[in-house]
Design an enzyme around this catalytic site. Sequence first.
Site, short mmCIF file in Angstrom:
data_model
loop_
_atom_site.label_atom_id
_atom_site.label_comp_id
_atom_site.label_asym_id
_atom_site.label_seq_id
_atom_site.Cartn_x
_atom_site.Cartn_y
_atom_site.Cartn_z
CG ASP A 151 -0.18 0.06 2.54
OD1 ASP A 151 1.07 -0.07 2.52
OD2 ASP A 151 -0.83 0.23 3.59
CD GLU A 158 3.86 -3.08 6.25
OE1 GLU A 158 3.32 -3.76 5.36
OE2 GLU A 158 3.83 -1.84 6.27
CG HIS A 305 50.45 -23.02 -7.68
ND1 HIS A 305 49.63 -23.94 -7.07
CD2 HIS A 305 51.52 -23.72 -8.12
CE1 HIS A 305 50.18 -25.14 -7.14
NE2 HIS A 305 51.33 -25.04 -7.76
CG ASN A 306 49.00 -25.86 -10.44
OD1 ASN A 306 50.03 -25.75 -11.10
ND2 ASN A 306 48.84 -26.84 -9.56
CG HIS A 350 48.04 -30.55 -10.77
ND1 HIS A 350 47.71 -30.68 -9.44
CD2 HIS A 350 49.38 -30.31 -10.79
CE1 HIS A 350 48.80 -30.53 -8.70
NE2 HIS A 350 49.82 -30.31 -9.49
CG ASN A 700 21.04 -8.82 19.34
OD1 ASN A 700 21.41 -9.76 18.66
ND2 ASN A 700 20.45 -8.97 20.50
CE1 TYR A 730 32.28 -14.19 21.55
CE2 TYR A 730 29.92 -13.99 21.99
CZ TYR A 730 31.18 -14.45 22.36
OH TYR A 730 31.33 -15.14 23.53
#
Length: 786
Positions: A151, A158, A305-306, A350, A700, A730
């Site tokens: 609306d 909300e 690398h690779n 590889h 929080n 944490y």
Amino acid sequence: MASQIQKLLTTNQDLLLMQKGTMMRKVRTKSWKKLRYFRLQDDGMTVWHGRHLESISKPTFSISDVERIRKGQDSELLRYLVEEFPLEQGFTIVFNGRRPNLDLVANSVEEAQTWMRGLQLLVDLVARMNYQEQLDQMLREWFQQADRNQDSRMSFREAQRLLLLMNVEMDEEYAFSLFQEADVSQSNTLDSEEFVQFYKALTKRTEIEELFENFSSDKQKLTLLEFVDFLREEQKESDHSSDLALKLIDRYEPSENGRLLRVLSKDGFLSYLCSADGNIFNPDCLPIYQDMTQPLSHYYINSSHNTYLLGDQFCGQSSVEGYIRALKRGCRCVEVDTWDGPDGEPVVYHGRTLTSRILFKDVLATLAQYAFQSSDYPLILSLDNHCTWEQQKTMAHHLIAILGEQLLSTTLEEQLIDIMPSPEQLRGKILVKGKKLRTIEVVESDKEEEELEKDEGSDLDPASAELDMQSQPESQEQASGNKSKNKKKAPNSIPESILLPKKFLLQSSTTILCPDLSALVVYLRTAPFCSFTHSKENYHIYDISSFSESKAKNLIREAGNEFVQHNARQLCRVYPSGLRTDSSNYNPQEHWNVGCQMVAMNMQTAGSAMDICDGLFRQNGGSGYVLKPEFLRDTQSSFNPMKPVSLYKAQILVVQVISGQRLPKVDKTKETTVVDPLVRVELYGVPEDTKQQETSYVENNGINPYWGETFYFQIQVPELAMLRFVVKDYSRTSRNNFIGQYTLPWTCMKHGYRHVSLLSKDGTSLHPASIFVYTCMQEDLDMDEP
């Protein structure tokens, strides 16, 4: 810009069709191809998908996560399916960071073009958004998420749900008081404009208001002189601070009258601190600012690398996408492991593992296209060659034919071979690093090297290297020796028809090197390492040795100063242990401490090691080349990182972690969970300087947590110091979860009150998430807080 997106959503035909939705094939592999319904959401910023139109859709991606759109012809995966789907009906969505690409196939060329044009239009618009436009777009998205009954107004219930979406859990009574203050219409609901006021009250920066009032005589504005004082005293902008103050007022003061009077309001002050000018990374270090005319050995070089691997080292996928991603990150040394493939075409993978294979010529085509898109400084192709003679000839042909003028195949004009060229001289060139044939005159000095190379193996783990040596044909020297001992020819000896001319000597006793390929190695000839003394007495400036991480660590501990002098004279490459089958990374800092130039990283793997690597190479235009400190460029240097004797008095780095702003959720699927953020400040450098400290957590609150904690770090060698800020959620029961980070060199840090813009695990922006800090340097142990 955000309003422009809303306008386009109602007028642009491509976007209108995308909002209706389209059934397309989602392609993951050659065998996994599923029909899915894709639709652009009404916010113009999110694409959702489901099994069909009526199914429950789920978010697929945000436009802000997209880097670019590629045509089907440029998709490695879709090219394999060309017999099933026309390439013109396919396209690829390339995401920022390490997120896998999304390959889609539409039902028609027209549908594919609609999505490609529409997506690229939105991506370009988002890229051009400024800070305020990004904030407006974010607020609009939040308002739409909270407005469940559609609306266009927000009730307090909300609003409470929105607070959880915004990552903050607030006392209900206090939240209701803010809601009532914003409800100017007294309707017990908020419209979009009132919601903006509610948001401003939620995110009020009291710490910045206090800072502003400390320098403002009337608590309402900063005069030009007051702002100059702030810039000089706190921001350490001692040079031309008056001129800078005028520029910043013109740039950030929102009031025209304020700009005319040369004063800065609270809003202007906040805008400045939240801008690029208020960022902790020195903007002077963003473009190319270093001397690029010194020898290659004087630079750290961003190396992988690779590079072909997207996953682990044992059964991961090999893909040209690995090269594209590495080059986009500024990588300037890529690795190519080549082996004999079917139909006479060398393949890259590889060796001795279950990793998939890609064609060598496809790798070269990718390098030719992407080599210089992010940086035009030289790209080094580190070639680990395991191919037979004939396929090496094919490799040499492909290198010349595909790379063309990009390939450096001869020494620079009027450049002596004993003088290593500079990045500036090699701009736009691809250099091959690999083995090279040597003339008979150096036979005796090379015998020891050949024996050593047998032991050294390659970048493979020790077991694989041993298998490789057993499976390769013998060298000319071995073959001729065996002939005198055995009348019957050994099964794996070299046919006479491909023996090298006598004037050549093989550098490697495990692979017969083709002269065509050898000739393309110009300045970067690989040479096995025996000792620092041996290298100094026998190797040229263009000889380069490779070290496993464990070998390099041992040398750093045992002969740190000799390692420094070696790296001031010659290039070296360090690569991860073969035991890192999960493609994890080592800390590159300890190898940079002795001046190792090419510290190769598994770039597909996120973590603190890659954060440090990205942090170092964020400077100097992202060119992939960073000039080493002077004491690491001197062949007579006395520096040893294990026993650093500071040229000057040790300094104290003061870091005050003040507050955080709009931190993202760790798990966005859990609306009711809110983070408990803390900040860890990590310092990397020589061993004496490497340490970390951590704040307490704020419960929080992810939208505007306040810490106000100060840490002190004693620094012996600031030129090598890297600072990493890590924000974590944490947890009492498990490891703290990663929220965001930012890493930068001490040499690129602006002191004073600065915002630190946070990055994700993949190194992509988490805008507008940041932390607000104060930093300064002290010459002694004065522990007074700033």
